[in-house]
Design a protein around this motif. Structure first.
Motif, PDB file in Angstrom:
ATOM      1  N   ILE A 338       6.980 -52.118  35.707  1.00 45.43           N
ATOM      2  CA  ILE A 338       7.215 -51.135  36.764  1.00 45.43           C
ATOM      3  C   ILE A 338       6.000 -51.046  37.681  1.00 45.43           C
ATOM      4  N   TYR A 339       4.826 -51.056  37.101  1.00 42.61           N
ATOM      5  CA  TYR A 339       3.560 -50.996  37.844  1.00 42.61           C
ATOM      6  C   TYR A 339       3.484 -52.171  38.826  1.00 42.61           C
ATOM      7  N   ALA A 340       3.826 -53.372  38.335  1.00 38.26           N
ATOM      8  CA  ALA A 340       3.766 -54.562  39.188  1.00 38.26           C
ATOM      9  C   ALA A 340       4.860 -54.534  40.248  1.00 38.26           C
ATOM     10  N   TYR A 341       6.049 -54.096  39.868  1.00 39.53           N
ATOM     11  CA  TYR A 341       7.171 -54.062  40.806  1.00 39.53           C
ATOM     12  C   TYR A 341       6.868 -53.144  41.975  1.00 39.53           C
ATOM     13  N   ARG A 342       6.232 -52.023  41.701  1.00 40.32           N
ATOM     14  CA  ARG A 342       5.912 -51.061  42.766  1.00 40.32           C
ATOM     15  C   ARG A 342       4.596 -51.404  43.467  1.00 40.32           C
ATOM     16  N   ASP A 343       3.981 -52.480  43.018  1.00 41.69           N
ATOM     17  CA  ASP A 343       2.749 -52.970  43.658  1.00 41.69           C
ATOM     18  C   ASP A 343       1.646 -51.919  43.666  1.00 41.69           C
ATOM     19  N   TYR A 344       1.485 -51.223  42.543  1.00 42.76           N
ATOM     20  CA  TYR A 344       0.407 -50.250  42.428  1.00 42.76           C
ATOM     21  C   TYR A 344      -0.925 -50.966  42.208  1.00 42.76           C
ATOM     22  N   GLN A 345      -2.005 -50.300  42.565  1.00 42.39           N
ATOM     23  CA  GLN A 345      -3.328 -50.910  42.474  1.00 42.39           C
ATOM     24  C   GLN A 345      -4.317 -50.091  41.647  1.00 42.39           C
ATOM     25  N   GLN A 346      -4.000 -48.839  41.351  1.00 43.22           N
ATOM     26  CA  GLN A 346      -4.959 -47.984  40.667  1.00 43.22           C
ATOM     27  C   GLN A 346      -5.230 -48.490  39.246  1.00 43.22           C
ATOM     28  N   SER A 347      -6.423 -48.292  38.778  1.00 41.03           N
ATOM     29  CA  SER A 347      -6.793 -48.775  37.446  1.00 41.03           C
ATOM     30  C   SER A 347      -6.629 -47.707  36.374  1.00 41.03           C
ATOM     31  N   LYS A 348      -6.573 -46.441  36.778  1.00 41.27           N
ATOM     32  CA  LYS A 348      -6.478 -45.368  35.790  1.00 41.27           C
ATOM     33  C   LYS A 348      -5.408 -44.367  36.208  1.00 41.27           C
ATOM     34  N   MET A 349      -4.590 -43.978  35.233  1.00 43.98           N
ATOM     35  CA  MET A 349      -3.477 -43.061  35.481  1.00 43.98           C
ATOM     36  C   MET A 349      -3.487 -41.935  34.456  1.00 43.98           C
ATOM     37  N   LEU A 350      -2.713 -40.883  34.746  1.00 44.89           N
ATOM     38  CA  LEU A 350      -2.552 -39.797  33.790  1.00 44.89           C
ATOM     39  C   LEU A 350      -1.613 -40.230  32.669  1.00 44.89           C
ATOM     40  N   ARG A 351      -1.823 -39.642  31.521  1.00 44.39           N
ATOM     41  CA  ARG A 351      -0.995 -39.944  30.366  1.00 44.39           C
ATOM     42  C   ARG A 351      -0.259 -38.678  29.929  1.00 44.39           C
ATOM     43  N   VAL A 352       1.033 -38.826  29.588  1.00 39.73           N
ATOM     44  CA  VAL A 352       1.825 -37.698  29.091  1.00 39.73           C
ATOM     45  C   VAL A 352       1.380 -37.358  27.670  1.00 39.73           C
ATOM     46  N   LYS A 353       1.142 -36.087  27.420  1.00 44.34           N
ATOM     47  CA  LYS A 353       0.651 -35.672  26.114  1.00 44.34           C
ATOM     48  C   LYS A 353       1.681 -35.876  25.007  1.00 44.34           C
ATOM     49  N   LYS A 354       2.964 -35.671  25.318  1.00 43.15           N
ATOM     50  CA  LYS A 354       3.994 -35.655  24.292  1.00 43.15           C
ATOM     51  C   LYS A 354       4.176 -37.004  23.607  1.00 43.15           C
TER      52      LYS A 354
END
Length: 625
Positions: A338-354
């Motif tokens: 999904i990350y590649a398909y949307r062509d995202y570039q950020q190296s760090k993302m938030l993580r869901v706690k659950k």
């Protein structure tokens, strides 16, 4: 040499036969356009495997990405090398993605996702089935794991068949068509099929039986807009309508409507009136901007109720302190796709706690600040930290964000459900009319601040919104095999997250001095002080229901409890007597002290019992029997 000439003669004969067939059927053979092939860069082997399809559909447009490169038969099956229409369409799947063929079509490339969605709560409807059977007295508990495809013909199951089963994701979509408010089912295409303006024109032409020379194919993509969610989620809890700020009325399309309000006609005949919309909707956020893959598509595990399956929480985005993050190198296999398909570039993302899922459209910067990027535009939203009053440790640590920040919730009371043998019902599973149907009448719709209830766990509790899910008379007397004794009255509330988030939380008095919040129903709650025994009194706004002696909209008696079945969850209940007394003791203070006064603000930062020890002679503490 003779073999070579023979081969040529056979090929010439085949070509002639195909030409004669199409001439006889008056179908124009459309050659594969070089521009089309070049534009979508079809793999030569794929082109060969679909050569028969391209004889008629060579000008098909709008297919993009991997789906364009995979060819027709990878999704629609059939025989892509056949030279006749009949042979080519043998075993063709008209609408790929339905549960019946999901593994064979979509699963050929997306096997893991197919496994996830077939076990998701949208596919099983486990909670819906179990709660319905629980109310009908066919189960002792609303918990457990059930699949809606296994329902039979008991009274509860028939009720599901006639009124509820349309929203089952596994319901077959027999014809390809654009999404609207009435759309239901369809498996993968329920969410991932999108029509451009040109594709809509092509669809309309094909629906009218016209030959479209250069049809535009709808796209299959991850741009799942709110319109895809609306069909199913504008029912039951009305999450989609709430989110947009629409509340259901008792009017129907065609009725004369009062002036001074804004109304919206729904395609199913209901009429809604405008209320405060969710702050996230005001900002332009779509449903999938917040809900992560594992919470929507599922994670392969079975869940009993929707709140178990949902992964995201308010605190995942609106956090204080150090963010909970994940690096792009540590994403799961599907998240990386999904990350590649949307062509995202950020190296760090938030993580869901659950469940540790990544919020893939979030961006965590070096300074620790976090943003959410719209999946439908380049808009970036700064994720603000909760206010100091939201993270206090004394007294309110058990209250969920939703309980405080929901502006309103849809509510109803006084419903009547009965089986009518003279009514023609429609079995949503078998797609046919049947003798007998269910008739539901509502006592009225409300859109106030919701009541509050408590999830009780072995070592903790969580306070959240409660709405009257089932205050109703259930009359089964006319259902085959039932008698007059099979009629009962139910008063059950349900936990809810209304999706009407307001930036400003509800006031202190809206909880501590509200009869509705405590579960007594609408009315006047008065702290009586001109007596030797200061106490609270309550006068209901509604008449007493003869079946159980409570006001029509109440959950519990004033300063009392109810036993047995009180909600649609075994671990969810109204406030206990002790909790009611604690809430009303604070409410007594609020009758004199403003909620933003120094005293009341100080009470938020210390044990309230210690504050009571500092009462002056002017203070009056309520007494409880």
């Amino acid at each position: 040499m003779k073999v070579k000439y023979l081969t040529v003669l056979i090929l010439v004969g085949l070509i002639g036969a195909v030409a004669l067939y199409y001439w006889a059927n008056k179908i124009e053979i459309v050659p594969v356009a070089e521009s089309v092939v070049s534009e979508i860069k079809i793999n030569p082997y794929v082109l060969e495997d679909n050569a028969g399809c391209f004889q008629c559909h060579g000008e098909m447009k709008d297919m993009v990405g991997a789906h364009a490169q995979s060819g027709c038969v990878s999704c629609h099956r059939g025989n892509g090398t056949a030279l006749t229409l009949e042979k080519g369409h043998e075993n063709m799947v008209k609408v790929p993605g339905n549960f019946a063929d999901m593994e064979e079509t979509c699963g050929a490339c997306h096997a893991e996702s197919v496994h996830h969605i077939t076990n998701s709560i949208m596919a099983t409807n486990s909670g819906l089935v179990n709660v319905d059977r629980y109310i009908f007295g066919e189960r002792e508990t609303p918990d457990g794991y059930t699949h809606i495809k296994d329902v039979g013909q008991t009274a509860a199951d028939n009720h599901l068949r006639i009124l509820c089963a349309r929203c089952h994701l596994g319901k077959e979509k027999p014809e390809p068509k654009p999404t609207n408010e009435l759309s239901r089912g369809g498996g993968c295409v329920a969410c991932h099929l999108n029509y451009t303006d040109n594709a809509l024109k092509s669809h309309e032409g094909l629906a009218e039986g016209k030959i479209v020379a250069s049809p535009h194919h709808p796209t299959m993509d991850v741009q799942v807009g709110n319109d895809h969610c609306f069909g199913c989620h504008s029912r039951s809890g009305r999450i989609s309508t709430n989110y947009e700020g629409w509340h259901e009325t008792m009017f129907r399309v065609g009725d004369s409507l009062p002036e001074g309000e804004t109304f919206r006609d729904m395609e199913d005949g209901r009429v809604f009136t405008k209320k405060e919309e969710d702050v996230h909707h005001t900002l332009g956020l779509q449903c999938i901007d917040c809900h992560v893959y594992s919470g929507v598509m599922g994670d392969g595990k079975l869940y009993m109720h929707e709140e178990d399956a949902v992964k995201i929480s308010c605190e995942d985005c609106h956090f204080s302190g150090i963010p909970n993050t994940v690096n792009k190198t540590d994403l799961s296999r599907i998240e990386k796709r999904i990350y590649a398909y949307r062509d995202y570039q950020q190296s760090k993302m938030l993580r869901v706690k659950k469940d540790s899922s990544a919020i893939i459209n979030s961006v965590v910067k070096e300074d620790g600040s976090a943003h959410l990027k719209s999946k439908f535009s380049d808009a970036m939203y700064l994720l603000s930290a909760p206010s100091e009053s939201c993270v206090r440790e004394e007294g309110h640590q058990d209250i969920t964000c939703s309980a405080c920040h929901s502006a309103w919730a849809p509510q109803c009371a006084g419903c009547h459900v009965t089986f009518d043998t003279e009514k023609r019902g429609y079995d949503l599973f078998e797609d046919k009319h049947v003798d007998g149907g269910w008739v539901e009448s509502a006592g009225g719709f409300f859109s106030d601040l919701p009541s509050l209830g408590v999830y009780r766990y072995p070592d903790s509790k969580s306070i959240t919104n409660a709405i009257p899910g089932m205050i109703m008379t259930l009359d089964l007397s006319n259902y085959p095999g039932k008698t007059a004794s099979d009629t009962g009255f139910h008063r059950l509330f349900s936990p809810a997250k209304p999706h009407t988030v307001s930036k400003k939380g509800r006031s202190c008095t809206s909880c501590h001095n509200s009869s509705s919040a405590l579960g007594y129903g609408r009315g006047t709650l008065t702290f009586v002080t001109n007596t030797t025994s200061p106490h609270w009194e309550f006068e209901s706004e509604y008449e007493i229901t003869p079946q159980d002696g409570l006001p029509m909209d109440a959950w519990i008696p004033f300063l009392q409890e109810r036993n047995n079945r009180v909600s649609t969850r075994l671990n969810y209940s109204p406030f206990s007597i002790e909790e009611q007394q604690q809430i009303l003791t604070v409410g007594a203070c609020l009758t004199c002290h403003k909620e933003d006064s120094k005293l009341m603000m100080r009470s938020l930062k210390m044990d309230f019992k210690l504050l009571l020890n500092q009462m002056t002679e002017a203070c009056i503490k309520p007494e409880f029997k």
